[in-house]
Structure formats: structure tokens, C-alpha cells
Design a protein around this motif. Structure first.
Motif, mmCIF file in Angstrom:
data_model
loop_
_atom_site.group_PDB
_atom_site.id
_atom_site.type_symbol
_atom_site.label_atom_id
_atom_site.label_comp_id
_atom_site.label_asym_id
_atom_site.label_seq_id
_atom_site.Cartn_x
_atom_site.Cartn_y
_atom_site.Cartn_z
ATOM 1 N N ALA A 1 6.249 3.561 15.481
ATOM 2 C CA ALA A 1 7.089 2.398 15.741
ATOM 3 C C ALA A 1 8.235 2.795 16.665
ATOM 4 O O ALA A 1 8.770 3.903 16.565
ATOM 5 C CB ALA A 1 7.631 1.846 14.430
ATOM 6 N N PRO A 2 8.632 1.910 17.588
ATOM 7 C CA PRO A 2 9.678 2.274 18.541
ATOM 8 C C PRO A 2 11.075 2.252 17.928
ATOM 9 O O PRO A 2 11.373 1.429 17.070
ATOM 10 C CB PRO A 2 9.553 1.195 19.623
ATOM 11 N N LEU A 3 11.914 3.162 18.371
ATOM 12 C CA LEU A 3 13.339 3.142 18.055
ATOM 13 C C LEU A 3 14.073 2.842 19.351
ATOM 14 O O LEU A 3 14.353 3.729 20.150
ATOM 15 C CB LEU A 3 13.790 4.495 17.487
ATOM 16 N N VAL B 1 9.072 6.604 22.201
ATOM 17 C CA VAL B 1 8.438 5.295 22.370
ATOM 18 C C VAL B 1 9.492 4.225 22.643
ATOM 19 O O VAL B 1 9.326 3.360 23.510
ATOM 20 C CB VAL B 1 7.610 4.929 21.119
ATOM 21 N N GLY B 2 10.604 4.285 21.903
ATOM 22 C CA GLY B 2 11.655 3.285 22.082
ATOM 23 C C GLY B 2 12.290 3.342 23.453
ATOM 24 O O GLY B 2 12.549 2.294 24.076
ATOM 25 N N TYR C 1 2.352 2.824 25.654
ATOM 26 C CA TYR C 1 3.482 2.630 24.747
ATOM 27 C C TYR C 1 4.161 1.281 24.972
ATOM 28 O O TYR C 1 4.719 0.697 24.046
ATOM 29 C CB TYR C 1 4.510 3.742 24.943
ATOM 30 N N ALA C 2 4.139 0.818 26.213
ATOM 31 C CA ALA C 2 4.830 -0.438 26.533
ATOM 32 C C ALA C 2 3.878 -1.614 26.616
ATOM 33 O O ALA C 2 4.242 -2.672 27.130
ATOM 34 C CB ALA C 2 5.572 -0.285 27.857
ATOM 35 N N ARG C 3 2.688 -1.446 26.085
ATOM 36 C CA ARG C 3 1.672 -2.493 26.202
ATOM 37 C C ARG C 3 2.156 -3.827 25.636
ATOM 38 O O ARG C 3 1.967 -4.882 26.225
ATOM 39 C CB ARG C 3 0.398 -2.032 25.470
#
Length: 393
Positions: free
Chosen positions: A147-149, A329-330, A360-362
């Protein structure tokens, strides 16, 4: 494989092969090629291949009759994949991504031992590929992404600030005690530089440098995509440099690892009932598990302090979805939201290509692609009319 005189400290891969020597036909092995292959491996790759090989060889030994592991037969691999995918009372079913990695490790060990030069490896057999496809179809799942931060601020005009757990919320949960100073510096650095966990725990004081505009630079000696150690530089904000300075000053660190374990010692209560709490800074750097433990503790504290709003009962899923990779990822998603392209992001985060950044930015990309921009404006304007029409029926 190498003789003891040539290699006094055998690699973990070779130790596993020696342990299960009766299952292995090593007549095709070439010691020089084996040594070169092991030396070229990154530590994480070597650890993964060792674990995968140990699992496979142990399974072969448990078979009745005992299965030959090297060279392996395609039928043996099919049974092995089914065994992994099925799981047991003590072992969860393996995911498709794990199965693919296991097969890739087996193939790599075969090549290291000299097989596959004149004939295709069993790992390439049609029945093995079909088994993998069938398992993927049954599972019907994509590889889980951390999950992104995200930072917690709008990245462009017209955008709202991200909700849920954010870097700003985590920083707000850090106090001014020495543990809070360390955690705040770690969180801020991990996000700014988009660090992999190996890069984060490997950061040393000598790698940090401040420049004239109060921002800083982090020298990254080597990483997953830089095994030759050519190095890279990462930009750090003035806020991150201030947090790093506060932590280093409080801890008294002037060299060595930046992020270390802090041992807490509490004395017995004195006659007045007072306790003295002392903090001792460790000599070694934090481990991967230590970073994850800090992150999860800060998430729970941010929730308790009201910096993060979640639906009741979602705390556990939220914590489990985060990992040390969530900062990377964030940052990727924030840069995409700010309008940066994949090539620039790949360069900033030290990827060999923009492919991973795009993956990651899909989710963000779908919300900002051509269809979303054009049809979103037109269809959103129709929504009230459709709603009124439906209500009148």
C-alpha cells in the motif's frame, strides 16, 4: 563445484547442494562457472535461491521413491508445483508469483551446474508452463503490491490531499524524545529518497551532505539495480535534513549507520515512586524487520492520536497492507500525481526502466488517462439529469 582448498568459505548455495548431494548429478558442474555465478549474485538473490533450493531438495528427498533433483524431470516439477499450490495444515498455499520464482531458482541452479547448454531444461517444458498457467487461472489474483504511503498533500491544482495513512500523519505521531527523533528522521528520509529498505538500513552518516539551499544529498553506494556499486545521489528536502540533524545530535552519532536500535532501560522505582528511563543507542544498523516494526507502531499511534481516520475495524488490514516499500510506492504515486512522466520518475528512484513506476502508479494513471479526462467531464455533467430522470420514473 569448488574444492575446499579453492573455496575455504563455501557459499550458502553450495552448502545446500552438499547437504543433498545424493539427489544431485553434478558431473556437468564447472567450478569456475559456479564460482562466477555465485559471486555475481546480489545478497538478496543469493538468499532467495538458497531458500528455494532448500525447499525443493527437501521435497525431493521426502518423495517415495526419492526424486532426482538435478537434473530434474518435468513430471517431478509438475508434482512439486501442485504440492506448493495446495498447501497443508502447517504451510499456506504458495502464490503464483512465488511458484514462478521457485521455478526460476531451480533453472538458475541447473545452469550453474552446467545443465541446459545442449538440451532444454525441464523448467522450460510445456507441461511445467501449463501447470503454472493453470494454477494462476485457479488463483485469479495479481501479485499484492505494498500500500502506498503518500505525503498527504495535494500534488497539483484541483487535486485533494490523499486520505488515510500518510507521511505527514506518521511524522505527527513522532514525539520529541530520542525514539521519536529517530523515527521521524527515518520516515522523512525513506519518503524523500524513495529508498528500498536495504538502502535505508545501509545509510551511514558519511553518506549525508547538506548543500547551500538547506536541502541535502544522500549518496547511495549500491542498490538492487546497481550491483557494481557505481553509486547514485538522491535529493533530500530541508525538512528531512533538519530531522536528520536533530536525530544525529541527540544520539551523538558521527559515523557508522544512521538508523540503529534504541534499547530502553527503566530503573526500579525509588522511595518517591520515580523511575529513571535511560536510552542506549545500539552499534549495528536496524534490520528490515526493525524498520517494519517501527512503521507499524507509528501507524497505530497515528490512528490513536487522531491523525488518521479509518472505518471501524480497518486498523488491522491497514497495518498489514503497509511495508517498508510503501514509502517508495507512495513517492512514485505522488510524482505521477504532480504530472511527472515515467522516465523522470525512474531516473529519480533509480529504476532501470519506467515499467515498474508505471505499474506502481497504475491506479492513478487510470484516473487521469484520456478517457477519464474527456468522458469524465462530459459524463459527470450528465449525471444530475440521469438521476432526476430516474427519480421521476
Amino acid at each position: 563445484m569448488l574444492a575446499a582448498a579453492d573455496q575455504p568459505f563455501p557459499s550458502s548455495v553450495e552448502l545446500v547442494l552438499r547437504r543433498y548431494a545424493p539427489l544431485i548429478d553434478a558431473r556437468g558442474a564447472r567450478s569456475v562457472a559456479f564460482e562466477a555465478a555465485v559471486t555475481a549474485m546480489a545478497p538478496a538473490t543469493k538468499a532467495a535461491i538458497t531458500a528455494d533450493l532448500k525447499c525443493f531438495l527437501a521435497w525431493c528427498k521426502s518423495r517415495r521413491p526419492v526424486a532426482t533433483a538435478v537434473p530434474v524431470e518435468p513430471e517431478t516439477l509438475v508434482h512439486y508445483l501442485r504440492w506448493l499450490a495446495k498447501g497443508s495444515d502447517t504451510r499456506a498455499p504458495a502464490r503464483p508469483a512465488t511458484l514462478a520464482r521457485r521455478i526460476a531458482s531451480i533453472a538458475r541452479v541447473h545452469r550453474m551446474l552446467g545443465f541446459g547448454e545442449k538440451e532444454p531444461l525441464a523448467t522450460q517444458a510445456g507441461m511445467v508452463r501449463d501447470t503454472l498457467k493453470g494454477i494462476r487461472r485457479d488463483k485469479r489474483q495479481r501479485q499484492r503490491q505494498a500500500a502506498p504511503l503518500r505525503l498527504g498533500e495535494a500534488m497539483a491544482e484541483g487535486q485533494g490531499a490523499p486520505e488515510g495513512v500518510t507521511v505527514k500523519a506518521l511524522l505527527a505521531s513522532c514525539g520529541t524524545d530520542i525514539i521519536g527523533l529517530r523515527d521521524a528522521a527515518l520516515i522523512s528520509l525513506a519518503y524523500d529518497a524513495g529508498l528500498r529498505v536495504s538502502e535505508l538500513v545501509g545509510t551511514e552518516v558519511a553518506d549525508l551532505r547538506q548543500v547551500g539551499d538547506s536541502s541535502g544529498r544522500l549518496e547511495i553506494g549500491h542498490s538492487k539495480t546497481d550491483q557494481l556499486g557505481e553509486g547514485a545521489l538522491a535529493w533530500l528536502s530541508g525538512d528531512t535534513m533538519a530531522r536528520l540533524s536533530a536525530w544525529l545530535l541527540a544520539s551523538g552519532l558521527s559515523e557508522g549507520p544512521v538508523f540503529r536500535r534504541i534499547n530502553v532501560l527503566t530503573s526500579p522505582p525509588d522511595p518517591a515512586g520515580q523511575r529513571v528511563v535511560r536510552h542506549y543507542i545500539g552499534a549495528k544498523s536496524l534490520t528490515r524487520q526493525g524498520v517494519v516494526a517501527i512503521l507499524r507502531r507509528r501507524v497505530l499511534e497515528a490512528i490513536d492520536l487522531g491523525h488518521v481516520e479509518l472505518e471501524p475495524g480497518m486498523e488491522g488490514d491497514t497495518v498489514r497492507g503497509l511495508s517498508a516499500h510503501s514509502f517508495r510506492v507512495g513517492l512514485t504515486q505522488d510524482l505521477f500525481a504532480a504530472g511527472e512522466d515515467g522516465s523522470g520518475i525512474a531516473l529519480a528512484l533509480r529504476w532501470s526502466s519506467p515499467t515498474t513506476a508505471l505499474r506502481y502508479a497504475r491506479e492513478l494513471a487510470v484516473g487521469n488517462n484520456a478517457a477519464a479526462r474527456v468522458l469524465g467531464r462530459l459524463r459527470d455533467s450528465e449525471a444530475p439529469t440521469v438521476a432526476r430522470s430516474t427519480a421521476n420514473q
